[in-house]
Design an enzyme around this catalytic site. Structure first.
Site, PDB file in Angstrom:
ATOM      1  N   GLY A  19     -10.040   4.403   6.302  1.00 11.68           N
ATOM      2  CA  GLY A  19     -10.864   3.255   6.504  1.00 11.68           C
ATOM      3  C   GLY A  19     -11.775   2.970   5.052  1.00 11.68           C
ATOM      4  O   GLY A  19     -12.607   2.461   5.251  1.00 11.68           O
ATOM      5  N   SER A  20     -11.326   3.567   4.094  1.00 13.72           N
ATOM      6  CA  SER A  20     -12.151   3.117   2.767  1.00 13.72           C
ATOM      7  C   SER A  20     -12.203   1.539   2.216  1.00 13.72           C
ATOM      8  O   SER A  20     -13.027   1.079   1.915  1.00 13.72           O
ATOM      9  CB  SER A  20     -11.688   3.820   1.655  1.00 13.72           C
ATOM     10  OG  SER A  20     -10.200   3.475   1.103  1.00 13.72           O
ATOM     11  N   MET A 115      -0.607   1.613   9.887  1.00 16.12           N
ATOM     12  CA  MET A 115       0.508   2.306  10.007  1.00 16.12           C
ATOM     13  C   MET A 115       1.597   2.152  10.908  1.00 16.12           C
ATOM     14  O   MET A 115       2.328   3.140  11.171  1.00 16.12           O
ATOM     15  CB  MET A 115       0.306   3.816   9.514  1.00 16.12           C
ATOM     16  CG  MET A 115      -0.466   3.874   8.271  1.00 16.12           C
ATOM     17  SD  MET A 115       0.005   2.934   6.884  1.00 16.12           S
ATOM     18  CE  MET A 115       1.308   3.851   6.206  1.00 16.12           C
ATOM     19  N   ILE A 117       4.641  -0.623  12.493  1.00 17.30           N
ATOM     20  CA  ILE A 117       5.102  -2.147  12.250  1.00 17.30           C
ATOM     21  C   ILE A 117       4.757  -2.953  13.494  1.00 17.30           C
ATOM     22  O   ILE A 117       5.178  -2.486  14.652  1.00 17.30           O
ATOM     23  CB  ILE A 117       6.655  -1.893  12.368  1.00 17.30           C
ATOM     24  CG1 ILE A 117       6.809  -1.018  10.884  1.00 17.30           C
ATOM     25  CG2 ILE A 117       7.497  -3.201  12.033  1.00 17.30           C
ATOM     26  CD1 ILE A 117       8.449  -0.674  10.586  1.00 17.30           C
ATOM     27  N   ASN A 135      -2.372  -8.264   5.805  1.00 17.76           N
ATOM     28  CA  ASN A 135      -2.097  -6.882   5.436  1.00 17.76           C
ATOM     29  C   ASN A 135      -2.572  -6.610   4.158  1.00 17.76           C
ATOM     30  O   ASN A 135      -2.001  -7.191   2.836  1.00 17.76           O
ATOM     31  CB  ASN A 135      -0.781  -6.225   5.830  1.00 17.76           C
ATOM     32  CG  ASN A 135      -0.507  -5.004   5.484  1.00 17.76           C
ATOM     33  OD1 ASN A 135      -1.229  -4.249   6.038  1.00 17.76           O
ATOM     34  ND2 ASN A 135       0.437  -4.613   4.815  1.00 17.76           N
ATOM     35  N   HIS A 137      -1.443  -4.017   1.076  1.00 15.41           N
ATOM     36  CA  HIS A 137      -0.399  -3.179   0.806  1.00 15.41           C
ATOM     37  C   HIS A 137      -0.082  -2.865  -0.616  1.00 15.41           C
ATOM     38  O   HIS A 137      -0.355  -3.763  -1.504  1.00 15.41           O
ATOM     39  CB  HIS A 137       0.924  -4.167   0.964  1.00 15.41           C
ATOM     40  CG  HIS A 137       2.326  -3.368   0.815  1.00 15.41           C
ATOM     41  ND1 HIS A 137       2.766  -2.243   1.493  1.00 15.41           N
ATOM     42  CD2 HIS A 137       3.387  -3.652  -0.062  1.00 15.41           C
ATOM     43  CE1 HIS A 137       3.855  -1.830   1.073  1.00 15.41           C
ATOM     44  NE2 HIS A 137       4.296  -2.622   0.283  1.00 15.41           N
ATOM     45  N   ASP A 177       6.132  -6.347   4.992  1.00 15.80           N
ATOM     46  CA  ASP A 177       5.644  -6.342   3.631  1.00 15.80           C
ATOM     47  C   ASP A 177       6.441  -7.366   2.779  1.00 15.80           C
ATOM     48  O   ASP A 177       6.365  -7.498   1.633  1.00 15.80           O
ATOM     49  CB  ASP A 177       5.730  -4.861   2.897  1.00 15.80           C
ATOM     50  CG  ASP A 177       5.052  -3.828   3.656  1.00 15.80           C
ATOM     51  OD1 ASP A 177       5.469  -2.848   3.793  1.00 15.80           O
ATOM     52  OD2 ASP A 177       4.204  -4.241   4.315  1.00 15.80           O
TER      53      ASP A 177
HETATM   54  N1  LIG Z   1       5.839  -6.600  11.001  1.00 18.98           N
HETATM   55  C1  LIG Z   1       4.965  -6.057  10.229  1.00 18.98           C
HETATM   56  N2  LIG Z   1       4.295  -5.062  10.564  1.00 18.98           N
HETATM   57  C2  LIG Z   1       3.398  -4.616   9.746  1.00 18.98           C
HETATM   58  C3  LIG Z   1       3.516  -5.078   8.423  1.00 18.98           C
HETATM   59  C4  LIG Z   1       4.248  -5.887   7.720  1.00 18.98           C
HETATM   60  O1  LIG Z   1       4.160  -6.574   6.728  1.00 18.98           O
HETATM   61  N3  LIG Z   1       4.892  -6.454   8.657  1.00 18.98           N
HETATM   62  N4  LIG Z   1       2.706  -4.262   7.338  1.00 18.98           N
HETATM   63  C5  LIG Z   1       2.365  -3.083   7.780  1.00 18.98           C
HETATM   64  C6  LIG Z   1       1.495  -1.880   6.913  1.00 18.98           C
HETATM   65  N5  LIG Z   1       2.565  -1.286   6.120  1.00 18.98           N
HETATM   66  C7  LIG Z   1       2.798  -1.486   4.778  1.00 18.98           C
HETATM   67  O2  LIG Z   1       2.172  -2.114   4.430  1.00 18.98           O
HETATM   68  C8  LIG Z   1       3.563  -0.205   6.957  1.00 18.98           C
HETATM   69  C9  LIG Z   1       2.862   0.593   7.927  1.00 18.98           C
HETATM   70  C10 LIG Z   1       3.587   1.625   8.435  1.00 18.98           C
HETATM   71  C11 LIG Z   1       5.103   1.234   8.530  1.00 18.98           C
HETATM   72  C12 LIG Z   1       5.941   2.443   9.282  1.00 18.98           C
HETATM   73  O3  LIG Z   1       7.193   2.361   8.998  1.00 18.98           O
HETATM   74  N6  LIG Z   1       5.412   2.914  10.372  1.00 18.98           N
HETATM   75  C13 LIG Z   1       6.154   3.597  11.460  1.00 18.98           C
HETATM   76  C14 LIG Z   1       5.337   4.751  12.056  1.00 18.98           C
HETATM   77  C15 LIG Z   1       4.693   5.638  11.056  1.00 18.98           C
HETATM   78  C16 LIG Z   1       3.694   6.740  11.785  1.00 18.98           C
HETATM   79  O4  LIG Z   1       3.579   6.503  13.053  1.00 18.98           O
HETATM   80  O5  LIG Z   1       2.902   7.323  11.055  1.00 18.98           O
HETATM   81  C17 LIG Z   1       6.728   2.863  12.456  1.00 18.98           C
HETATM   82  O6  LIG Z   1       5.993   1.646  13.012  1.00 18.98           O
HETATM   83  O7  LIG Z   1       7.646   3.099  12.980  1.00 18.98           O
HETATM   84  C18 LIG Z   1       5.545   0.427   7.479  1.00 18.98           C
HETATM   85  C19 LIG Z   1       5.106  -0.498   6.808  1.00 18.98           C
HETATM   86  C20 LIG Z   1       1.641  -2.918   9.000  1.00 18.98           C
HETATM   87  N7  LIG Z   1       2.629  -3.439   9.885  1.00 18.98           N
HETATM   88  N1  LIG Z   2       2.058   0.249   4.187  1.00 16.08           N
HETATM   89  C1  LIG Z   2       0.444   0.123   4.146  1.00 16.08           C
HETATM   90  C2  LIG Z   2      -0.176   0.978   3.478  1.00 16.08           C
HETATM   91  O1  LIG Z   2       0.198   2.018   3.058  1.00 16.08           O
HETATM   92  N2  LIG Z   2      -1.567   0.840   3.183  1.00 16.08           N
HETATM   93  C3  LIG Z   2      -2.220   1.738   2.508  1.00 16.08           C
HETATM   94  O2  LIG Z   2      -3.025   2.538   3.418  1.00 16.08           O
HETATM   95  C4  LIG Z   2      -4.251   3.096   2.515  1.00 16.08           C
HETATM   96  C5  LIG Z   2      -5.293   3.024   3.481  1.00 16.08           C
HETATM   97  O3  LIG Z   2      -6.547   3.323   3.012  1.00 16.08           O
HETATM   98  P1  LIG Z   2      -7.877   3.423   3.862  1.00 16.08           P
HETATM   99  O4  LIG Z   2      -7.576   3.958   5.085  1.00 16.08           O
HETATM  100  O5  LIG Z   2      -8.816   4.420   3.087  1.00 16.08           O
HETATM  101  O6  LIG Z   2      -8.258   1.947   3.956  1.00 16.08           O
HETATM  102  C6  LIG Z   2      -4.551   2.054   1.429  1.00 16.08           C
HETATM  103  O7  LIG Z   2      -4.062   2.647   0.328  1.00 16.08           O
HETATM  104  C7  LIG Z   2      -3.341   0.917   1.856  1.00 16.08           C
HETATM  105  O8  LIG Z   2      -2.857   0.268   0.701  1.00 16.08           O
END
Ligand SMILES: Nc1nc2c(c(=O)[nH]1)N[C@@H](CN(C=O)c1ccc(C(=O)N[C@@H](CCC(=O)O)C(=O)O)cc1)CN2
Ligand SMILES: NCC(=O)N[C@@H]1O[C@H](COP(=O)([O-])[O-])[C@@H](O)[C@H]1O
Length: 223
Positions: A19-20, A115, A117, A135, A137, A177
């Protein structure tokens, strides 16, 4: 229901970890950097997310919305020897997440290290309510997508395949993304000796950028 004053923009933040970036939003809210804005709720899919403690310290309502009960209610043993996708669980989870978020009537939803989708079961109700979802990214648009983008950029740097990466704040669409970028910032990897160095440099760049991206969308909504 979480509240903010009528003219104030209300922000719901989705997190999964430290959560930074949430902290950057908390620190900026209702200051000249992010004027007339208040974070009204922080939601995490992980109960142990330190970001929940950051929100509680700031007296912001928090909710843990975990996936496990949904996976138990909608079991999935996979098909044709492939691993389970838990699509039914994802859809039910996202439908309830949308209801949870919309009950507060936020101006905007910010994914700050969330994290999971998000499926149309979440995105469609938010779009119907004209509530943008954005988001943060850790890559430039069209470069790296998915999870662990910082680690992947670092490994490619070590292999001599790249010298730079970057960060973007973008609109969230079903295609992960690939939503329209709102703000982006390039990050030079050169000078980093370790992955930890790059992670620190990325976070240093992210914190003002997530605030800048949120402010830009709120200003666009006010027009
Ligand atoms: N439909 C969308 N959902 C999300 C997006 C997006 O652009 N479109 N951005 C994400 C954040 N993200 C990257 O920025 C991202 C986060 C997580 C995953 C992923 O593969 N997650 C897995 C589960 C991982 C886990 O449980 O640790 C999953 O959902 O199966 C990919 C991209 C936020 N969501
Ligand atoms: N695909 C999404 C992804 O990788 N997001 C990344 O998770 C971290 C969250 O840090 P935080 O919990 O300290 O804010 C950040 O580095 C952000 O870019």
């Amino acid at each position: 229901m979480a509240t903010s004053s009528p003219q104030q923009a209300s922000i719901t933040v989705l997190i999964s970890g430290s959560g930074s970036n949430l902290q950057a939003l908390l620190d900026a809210a209702n200051t000249p950097t992010l004027p007339n804005a208040k974070i009204i709720r922080v939601i995490s899919d992980r109960k142990d997310a330190y970001g929940l403690k950051r929100a509680q310290a700031a007296h912001i309502p928090t909710t843990h919305h975990g996936i496990l009960p949904y996976k138990k209610q909608h079991p999935d043993s996979g098909q044709d020897g492939k691993p389970p996708t838990f699509e039914a669980a994802r859809r039910a989870y996202d439908k309830d997440l949308a209801e949870l978020v919309l009950a507060d009537h936020p101006s905007i939803v910010v994914c700050a290290g969330f994290m999971r989708i998000l499926t149309p079961s979440f995105l469609d109700p938010l779009a119907a309510a004209s509530t943008p979802v954005i988001n943060l990214h850790p890559s430039l648009h069209g470069d790296l997508v998915g999870a662990d983008c910082i680690g992947r950029a670092w490994r490619e740097f070590e292999e001599g395949k790249r010298e730079k990466t970057g960060i973007m704040v973008h609109y969230v669409i079903a295609e992960v993304d690939m939503g329209e970028p709102i703000v982006q910032q390039e990050v030079d990897i050169r000078g980093c000796a370790t992955l930890a160095d790059l992670e620190a440099r990325m976070h240093e760049t992210e914190h003002p950028l997530v605030v800048k991206g949120t402010k830009a969308v709120l200003e666009k909504k006010r027009q």
